[in-house]
Design an enzyme around this catalytic site. Structure first.
Site, PDB file in Angstrom:
ATOM      1  N   THR A 158       0.820  -1.221   0.000  1.00 43.97           N
ATOM      2  CA  THR A 158       0.000   0.000   0.000  1.00 43.97           C
ATOM      3  C   THR A 158       0.853   1.271   0.000  1.00 43.97           C
ATOM      4  OG1 THR A 158      -1.453   1.290   1.461  1.00 43.97           O
ATOM      5  CG2 THR A 158      -0.130  -0.365   2.525  1.00 43.97           C
ATOM      6  N   ASP A 159       0.270   2.358  -0.495  1.00 42.52           N
ATOM      7  CA  ASP A 159       0.950   3.668  -0.432  1.00 42.52           C
ATOM      8  C   ASP A 159       1.183   4.109   1.014  1.00 42.52           C
ATOM      9  OD1 ASP A 159      -1.714   4.256   0.238  1.00 42.52           O
ATOM     10  OD2 ASP A 159      -1.961   5.799  -1.308  1.00 42.52           O
ATOM     11  N   GLU A 160       0.448   3.494   1.962  1.00 41.95           N
ATOM     12  CA  GLU A 160       0.551   3.950   3.358  1.00 41.95           C
ATOM     13  C   GLU A 160       1.923   3.652   3.953  1.00 41.95           C
ATOM     14  OE1 GLU A 160      -2.925   3.519   5.729  1.00 41.95           O
ATOM     15  OE2 GLU A 160      -4.218   3.343   3.962  1.00 41.95           O
ATOM     16  N   TYR A 182      -1.160  -0.661  11.096  1.00 41.63           N
ATOM     17  CA  TYR A 182      -1.473  -1.266   9.791  1.00 41.63           C
ATOM     18  C   TYR A 182      -0.328  -1.068   8.812  1.00 41.63           C
ATOM     19  CZ  TYR A 182      -3.296  -1.463   5.015  1.00 41.63           C
ATOM     20  OH  TYR A 182      -3.451  -1.725   3.670  1.00 41.63           O
ATOM     21  N   LYS A 186       2.349  -3.699   7.025  1.00 40.05           N
ATOM     22  CA  LYS A 186       2.453  -3.835   5.572  1.00 40.05           C
ATOM     23  C   LYS A 186       3.888  -3.595   5.113  1.00 40.05           C
ATOM     24  CE  LYS A 186      -0.329  -4.625   3.057  1.00 40.05           C
ATOM     25  NZ  LYS A 186      -0.851  -5.959   2.620  1.00 40.05           N
TER      26      LYS A 186
HETATM   27  P1  NAD Z   1     -10.129  -6.879   2.875  1.00 36.98           P
HETATM   28  O1  NAD Z   1     -10.039  -6.637   4.335  1.00 36.98           O
HETATM   29  O2  NAD Z   1     -11.417  -6.603   2.153  1.00 36.98           O
HETATM   30  O3  NAD Z   1      -9.773  -8.406   2.555  1.00 36.98           O
HETATM   31  C1  NAD Z   1      -8.758  -9.099   3.223  1.00 36.98           C
HETATM   32  C2  NAD Z   1      -9.021 -10.583   3.007  1.00 36.98           C
HETATM   33  O4  NAD Z   1      -7.944 -11.309   3.632  1.00 36.98           O
HETATM   34  C3  NAD Z   1     -10.317 -11.071   3.668  1.00 36.98           C
HETATM   35  O5  NAD Z   1     -11.005 -11.912   2.776  1.00 36.98           O
HETATM   36  C4  NAD Z   1      -9.833 -11.844   4.896  1.00 36.98           C
HETATM   37  O6  NAD Z   1     -10.708 -12.882   5.274  1.00 36.98           O
HETATM   38  C5  NAD Z   1      -8.497 -12.383   4.393  1.00 36.98           C
HETATM   39  N1  NAD Z   1      -7.542 -12.686   5.472  1.00 36.98           N
HETATM   40  C6  NAD Z   1      -7.219 -11.906   6.534  1.00 36.98           C
HETATM   41  N2  NAD Z   1      -6.307 -12.528   7.300  1.00 36.98           N
HETATM   42  C7  NAD Z   1      -6.054 -13.728   6.704  1.00 36.98           C
HETATM   43  C8  NAD Z   1      -5.185 -14.797   7.002  1.00 36.98           C
HETATM   44  N3  NAD Z   1      -4.411 -14.789   8.078  1.00 36.98           N
HETATM   45  N4  NAD Z   1      -5.153 -15.863   6.167  1.00 36.98           N
HETATM   46  C9  NAD Z   1      -5.961 -15.900   5.063  1.00 36.98           C
HETATM   47  N5  NAD Z   1      -6.799 -14.918   4.738  1.00 36.98           N
HETATM   48  C10 NAD Z   1      -6.845 -13.830   5.538  1.00 36.98           C
HETATM   49  O7  NAD Z   1      -8.930  -6.071   2.236  1.00 36.98           O
HETATM   50  P2  NAD Z   1      -8.776  -5.384   0.819  1.00 36.98           P
HETATM   51  O8  NAD Z   1      -9.227  -3.995   0.915  1.00 36.98           O
HETATM   52  O9  NAD Z   1      -9.333  -6.272  -0.235  1.00 36.98           O
HETATM   53  O10 NAD Z   1      -7.190  -5.348   0.692  1.00 36.98           O
HETATM   54  C11 NAD Z   1      -6.493  -6.434   0.109  1.00 36.98           C
HETATM   55  C12 NAD Z   1      -5.006  -6.154   0.184  1.00 36.98           C
HETATM   56  O11 NAD Z   1      -4.716  -4.945  -0.488  1.00 36.98           O
HETATM   57  C13 NAD Z   1      -4.484  -5.986   1.607  1.00 36.98           C
HETATM   58  O12 NAD Z   1      -3.227  -6.609   1.679  1.00 36.98           O
HETATM   59  C14 NAD Z   1      -4.350  -4.480   1.762  1.00 36.98           C
HETATM   60  O13 NAD Z   1      -3.323  -4.156   2.682  1.00 36.98           O
HETATM   61  C15 NAD Z   1      -3.996  -4.060   0.347  1.00 36.98           C
HETATM   62  N6  NAD Z   1      -4.382  -2.717  -0.036  1.00 36.98           N
HETATM   63  C16 NAD Z   1      -5.664  -2.284   0.172  1.00 36.98           C
HETATM   64  C17 NAD Z   1      -6.023  -1.008  -0.240  1.00 36.98           C
HETATM   65  C18 NAD Z   1      -7.429  -0.493  -0.038  1.00 36.98           C
HETATM   66  O14 NAD Z   1      -7.665   0.701  -0.219  1.00 36.98           O
HETATM   67  N7  NAD Z   1      -8.395  -1.330   0.308  1.00 36.98           N
HETATM   68  C19 NAD Z   1      -5.077  -0.186  -0.862  1.00 36.98           C
HETATM   69  C20 NAD Z   1      -3.786  -0.668  -1.071  1.00 36.98           C
HETATM   70  C21 NAD Z   1      -3.458  -1.941  -0.662  1.00 36.98           C
HETATM   71  P1  TYD Z   2     -10.199   4.766   5.037  1.00 34.08           P
HETATM   72  O1  TYD Z   2     -11.252   4.422   4.045  1.00 34.08           O
HETATM   73  O2  TYD Z   2     -10.241   4.144   6.369  1.00 34.08           O
HETATM   74  O3  TYD Z   2      -8.798   4.478   4.316  1.00 34.08           O
HETATM   75  P2  TYD Z   2      -7.281   4.879   4.797  1.00 34.08           P
HETATM   76  O4  TYD Z   2      -7.292   5.149   6.239  1.00 34.08           O
HETATM   77  O5  TYD Z   2      -6.579   3.620   4.470  1.00 34.08           O
HETATM   78  O6  TYD Z   2      -6.883   6.025   3.959  1.00 34.08           O
HETATM   79  O7  TYD Z   2     -10.178   6.343   5.245  1.00 34.08           O
HETATM   80  C1  TYD Z   2     -10.042   7.223   4.165  1.00 34.08           C
HETATM   81  C2  TYD Z   2      -9.991   8.622   4.714  1.00 34.08           C
HETATM   82  O8  TYD Z   2     -11.261   8.917   5.312  1.00 34.08           O
HETATM   83  C3  TYD Z   2      -8.962   8.802   5.811  1.00 34.08           C
HETATM   84  O9  TYD Z   2      -8.402  10.110   5.702  1.00 34.08           O
HETATM   85  C4  TYD Z   2      -9.773   8.674   7.076  1.00 34.08           C
HETATM   86  C5  TYD Z   2     -11.122   9.253   6.697  1.00 34.08           C
HETATM   87  N1  TYD Z   2     -12.279   8.671   7.417  1.00 34.08           N
HETATM   88  C6  TYD Z   2     -13.189   9.504   8.075  1.00 34.08           C
HETATM   89  O10 TYD Z   2     -13.065  10.743   8.061  1.00 34.08           O
HETATM   90  N2  TYD Z   2     -14.219   8.924   8.734  1.00 34.08           N
HETATM   91  C7  TYD Z   2     -14.400   7.591   8.795  1.00 34.08           C
HETATM   92  O11 TYD Z   2     -15.366   7.115   9.451  1.00 34.08           O
HETATM   93  C8  TYD Z   2     -13.481   6.752   8.098  1.00 34.08           C
HETATM   94  C9  TYD Z   2     -13.630   5.239   8.115  1.00 34.08           C
HETATM   95  C10 TYD Z   2     -12.431   7.335   7.414  1.00 34.08           C
END
Ligand code: NAD
Ligand code: TYD
Length: 386
Positions: A158-160, A182, A186
């Site tokens: 992730t960019d984070e 988090y 990562k």
């Molecule tokens: P999500 O929380 O929707 O899905 C995570 C999945 O992983 C779930 O199905 C969960 O059951 C499974 N999981 C968790 N722990 C596990 C374990 N120990 N063994 C097997 N399965 C397990 O997350 P997402 O938003 O789909 O993100 C997917 C990936 O992308 C993550 O690695 C996250 O860090 C990364 N990512 C997410 C975002 C975003 O904005 N959502 C952005 C950049 C990167």
């Molecule tokens: P989020 O969707 O949790 O993603 P990330 O923290 O990974 O960026 O949050 C996106 C942005 O929205 C972040 O700046 C936090 C803000 N946010 C709120 O203001 N209220 C909320 O209830 C949530 C979940 C996020």
């Protein structure tokens, strides 16, 4: 074609596109982005087989894969295994039979990592270590002549991991400065992948995606939380001044870019996947309310997230040079997302059940009670598309 929507340079994936990988292990494939990846790859009907390994935490949902499981041709190329990536007994045999692993598995919500960090470390660090050790076993089998090629592993990061970027754009070689449990987990996970590539010659690549949104997004995150709360006329808890900035990436673009890097990325390398829209949270909320035809008066200014990163923004030149272009503008992606949530009420109500009420009370109870109305600032003209 509107601003920010660019034609793909890489050929769009079709049945004729040949992949060096015929059997993928997709860990975390029942989550938001992982399930999109699975649906898109299998939906192409090019013969690729996928095994999903997913623990089915609160965020994992088998219903996200229903389109695949209900289609006989796709179901024949698909297998679901419920299990933990940190369990070597489960992971070893699955890695032995696949030629690439795409690791989406993680605890993915920053707010939950602030409440309870431990699960983030178990999956994000130990889990990645277990996957890498299984790859190393397969490298040993290649040396013994028991298989032709060791598996490639792609770690979805992730960019984070860059931390808050107040100005400019993060590049792949920048120092990592994660600021939440988090993002620290990562960062550790992806550094493990790089270290195995360097030390053991493991075929590993890393992607760093930006904030992703779209259908099947768990309602704990900003966009789906605010859509589903607004549909029920509930308060929208905006942290602090709401001027934090994120770069929004549509889920199918994120999944497509991951597959592109899986096929074309160089081993040991990391690739940023930026979105198409850098926007302050307030602006995102204003656009959502407009699409939903709901009033700004639903928005509550609530206590900020501790250590809240102000801005993420990445440079995408390296991925661009690899031939990838995003396909979906923020305007179109957001409208499609709102439409999807309107049409899939049963899905999101089920996701907001079980432990949801306890989580919601813990995260938002005091915040919403102490929150205040927030004035609406002037709307931005259009997202900053690059
Ligand atoms: P999500 O929380 O929707 O899905 C995570 C999945 O992983 C779930 O199905 C969960 O059951 C499974 N999981 C968790 N722990 C596990 C374990 N120990 N063994 C097997 N399965 C397990 O997350 P997402 O938003 O789909 O993100 C997917 C990936 O992308 C993550 O690695 C996250 O860090 C990364 N990512 C997410 C975002 C975003 O904005 N959502 C952005 C950049 C990167
Ligand atoms: P989020 O969707 O949790 O993603 P990330 O923290 O990974 O960026 O949050 C996106 C942005 O929205 C972040 O700046 C936090 C803000 N946010 C709120 O203001 N209220 C909320 O209830 C949530 C979940 C996020």
């Amino acid at each position: 074609m509107s601003a920010g929507e660019t034609a793909p340079v890489a050929p769009p994936p079709t049945a004729a596109t040949s992949s060096p990988f015929t059997h993928l292990l997709v860990t975390g494939g029942a989550g938001f982005i992982g399930s999109c990846f699975v649906r898109d790859v299998l939906g192409r009907r090019d013969g690729t087989r996928i095994t999903v390994l997913d623990k089915l935490t609160y965020a994992g949902n088998r219903a996200n894969l229903a389109a695949v499981e209900n289609d006989p041709e796709q179901a024949a190329r698909f297998r679901f295994v419920q299990g933990d990536i940190a369990d070597p007994a489960v992971v070893g045999p699955l890695v032995a039979e696949t030629d690439a692993i795409v690791n989406f598995a993680a605890e993915s919500h920053v707010d939950r990592s602030i409440l309870d960090p431990e699960a983030f470390l178990r999956t994000g660090v130990i889990g990645v270590h277990v996957l890498l050790e299984a790859c190393r076993e397969e490298q040993a089998r290649v040396e013994l002549g028991e298989r032709a090629r060791a598996p490639r592993v792609l770690q979805v990061s992730t960019d984070e991991v860059y931390g808050s970027k107040d100005a400019g754009y993060s590049r792949e070689g920048d120092v990592l400065e994660p600021r939440s449990p988090y993002s620290a987990a990562k960062a550790a996970g992806e550094q493990l992948v790089r270290s195995y590539a360097v030390t053991y010659g493991t075929d590993g690549v890393v992607t760093r995606g930006s904030n992703t949104y779209g259908p099947f997004h768990h309602p704990e995150k900003l966009i789906p939380l605010f859509i589903t709360n607004a549909l029920d006329d509930l308060p929208l808890p905006l942290y602090g001044d709401g001027m934090q900035q994120r770069d929004w990436l549509y889920v199918s673009d994120h999944a497509g870019a991951i597959e592109h890097v899986l096929r074309h990325g160089a081993s040991g390398e990391t690739y940023n996947i930026p979105g198409n829209a850098e926007l302050p949270n307030r602006e995102v909320v204003a656009r959502l309310l407009e699409l939903l035809d709901k009033p700004w008066s639903l928005v509550r200014s609530v206590a900020d997230r501790p250590g809240h990163d102000r801005r993420y923004a990445m440079d995408g030149a390296k991925l661009h040079a690899l031939g990838w272009r995003n396909r979906t503008t923020f305007e179109r992606g957001l409208a499609e997302t709102v439409d999807w949530f309107r049409a899939n009420e049963a899905w999101w109500r089920a996701s907001r059940s079980g432990e949801w009420d306890a989580y919601y009370a813990r995260q938002y109870g005091t915040r919403i009670a102490g929150g205040s109305a927030m004035a609406q600032v002037a709307r931005a003209e259009s997202p900053n598309t690059r």
